[in-house]
Design an enzyme around this catalytic site. Sequence first.
Site, PDB file in Angstrom:
ATOM      1  N   THR A  17      -6.569  -7.396   6.600  1.00  0.00           N
ATOM      2  CA  THR A  17      -6.931  -7.385   5.200  1.00  0.00           C
ATOM      3  C   THR A  17      -8.367  -7.869   5.114  1.00  0.00           C
ATOM      4  OG1 THR A  17      -4.631  -7.800   4.671  1.00  0.00           O
ATOM      5  CG2 THR A  17      -6.223  -8.563   3.040  1.00  0.00           C
TER       6      THR A  17
ATOM      7  N   THR B 236      -6.638  -4.216   1.499  1.00  0.00           N
ATOM      8  CA  THR B 236      -6.007  -4.156   2.810  1.00  0.00           C
ATOM      9  C   THR B 236      -5.494  -2.782   3.183  1.00  0.00           C
ATOM     10  OG1 THR B 236      -4.279  -5.216   4.157  1.00  0.00           O
ATOM     11  CG2 THR B 236      -3.689  -4.719   1.910  1.00  0.00           C
TER      12      THR B 236
ATOM     13  N   ASP C 287       5.273  -4.410   4.545  1.00  0.00           N
ATOM     14  CA  ASP C 287       5.299  -5.618   3.711  1.00  0.00           C
ATOM     15  C   ASP C 287       6.560  -5.711   2.863  1.00  0.00           C
ATOM     16  OD1 ASP C 287       3.160  -7.116   4.501  1.00  0.00           O
ATOM     17  OD2 ASP C 287       1.799  -6.440   2.937  1.00  0.00           O
TER      18      ASP C 287
ATOM     19  N   SER D 121       0.721 -11.090   0.222  1.00  0.00           N
ATOM     20  CA  SER D 121       0.255 -12.479   0.300  1.00  0.00           C
ATOM     21  C   SER D 121      -1.153 -12.621  -0.268  1.00  0.00           C
ATOM     22  CB  SER D 121       0.225 -12.939   1.752  1.00  0.00           C
ATOM     23  OG  SER D 121       1.516 -12.936   2.292  1.00  0.00           O
TER      24      SER D 121
HETATM   25  N1  GLY Z   1      -0.710  -6.645   3.881  1.00  0.00           N
HETATM   26  C1  GLY Z   1      -0.939  -8.005   3.745  1.00  0.00           C
HETATM   27  C2  GLY Z   1      -0.507  -8.522   2.409  1.00  0.00           C
HETATM   28  O1  GLY Z   1      -0.612  -7.828   1.433  1.00  0.00           O
HETATM   29  O2  GLY Z   1      -0.021  -9.606   2.322  1.00  0.00           O
END
Ligand code: GLY
Length: 571
Positions: free
Chosen positions: A383, A401, A425, A455
């Site tokens: 990300t 990301t 995710d 996240s």
């Molecule tokens: N792909 C990492 C996040 O969105 O947490």
Amino acid sequence: MSETRNSLCLPLLFILSFPALLYAQNDFNPYHYQVEKRALCTHGAVVSAHPLASRVGVDILKMGGNAFDAAIATQLALAVVYPGAGNIGGGGFMVARLANGKNLAVDFREKAPGHATRDMYLDSAGNAQAALSQNGALSSGVPGTVAGLFEAWKYARLPFKKLIQPAIDLAEKGFCISSAEASNLNEFQSTFRKYNTVMPVFVKEQPWKEGDTLVQKELAHTLRLIRDNGARGFYEGEIAGLIVAESKRSHGILTLEDLRTYKAIEREAVVFPYKRDYSIITMPLPASGGVLLPQMLKMIEDQPLKKYGFESVKAVHLMAEVERLAYADRAKYLGDKDFYHVPVKTLTSTPYIMARMKLYDPNRAGNSQDIQAGQIKPESEETTHFNVYDKYGNAVSITTTLNGEYGSATVVGGAGFLLNNEMDDFSVKPGVPNMYGAVGGEANAIAAGKRMLSSMTPTIVLKNGKPYLVVGTPGGTTITTSVFQTIVDILDFDLSPSDAVNMPKFHHQWLPDILFVEKDLPQATLEELEKMGYHVKKREHIGRTEVIRISEAGGIEAVGDKRGDDTALGY
Ligand code: GLY
């Protein structure tokens, strides 16, 4: 004024390269540039994962663009110069504080394709197939970045074509890659070969090396179509057709309908007070930081952290336990609240948080088997992050990301950009960890059109009502804990932005029951923590945090993380 850390490209290459001579304007030279870790300035600043992207952003600010203009140009440049995470084939979140006092939260997270089903990554015996949720076109959600950029453009000042042109030039004429990019591309050669039917420009017979020029003609073509046709240049017509064709060739399920109907969503920002003088503005669900950051900060707000001391056993123990408690709730309760009822109000309420803190024992490490998500009553890697602050007083914090490094590793044939692997995710099966070791359940189960829990935690801290910190980081599940620690390091421990960014970080996410620490956390502290019952594991970098701090007198300090090529520039 800025500190120069290292020079990336070979001057000789610049001299030998004829196009380079034509291309270089003013001090913008994509064949010879430098990593700069700290900028002190008064007008505006950009800090991002790549020196060229930061340069593009600052040039837009100097041209009279505002923070939104610069953010759009920076993101598009990152999609070219930082292909491992910068993207147009992924998604993200933007948090902004406008000069007029309005808060903004834009969700351009990917969503599950219309043909996605809850068990799509399980084999006939019901086992989760990480290879499918993490690689190739079946792992891709519907990309949101381009829609997000056009949503942000509503607040910008300059024509979109001005903002996208630097990215087109960088893709068309090329730029010198850094040593980090060369080694990442080399590491991914066999993965790229495996997951592409049309070999992308990233695949090369001889190993990549620092200073090689990366030219991306197909990506330049895609960017021109976006320049000339707006978001429809991506979500409809030729590029949409190429995405769907690539998805079909690579066993994915993306359709023209998925693309045509994708929308970025403006959501209500999460805003909460911290201590007497501060307000924190962050992203709501499906960004988990919108729940975890208020939980963690409220849990420690009245604790004497400063007295305990930075990196002291007491401070690390308290913060790690708070992380454990918050991440237990993440696994059970958090998901896309447009699809699943998430009791956000209760989870972030003071009585609930105080009750959770009763599980905290100041003398002993918790145990994730004993600590489950709170009982509540029903109620009504890779990300990238960048920050911009402008002379008008607008602050923009964006995390975006592809999920894993280079996302799905599948490049859209003919269009030159990587598709994300964001489907991982989701919780592909209850209790089965995703690539970041995070577990989930019903709240984050796959459903068509649903957005996977993230996240990402782009955040702005106000001091006495004015932007004070702009902060965020990549790092999978470590994102929220890194943002938490950076804020606490500055507001509670009085660390400078450089120290808060660069000093060692640690991370606890409930499961696995491990306290991950960066290697340079003091050994004496680690030994004491082990004696208290922690399973400590040293690991490589946690996050790549970017911070801009604005003083009450208007001075701007931008800091890029030492952990990468991150560069802070200002004027
Ligand atoms: N792909 C990492 C996040 O969105 O947490």
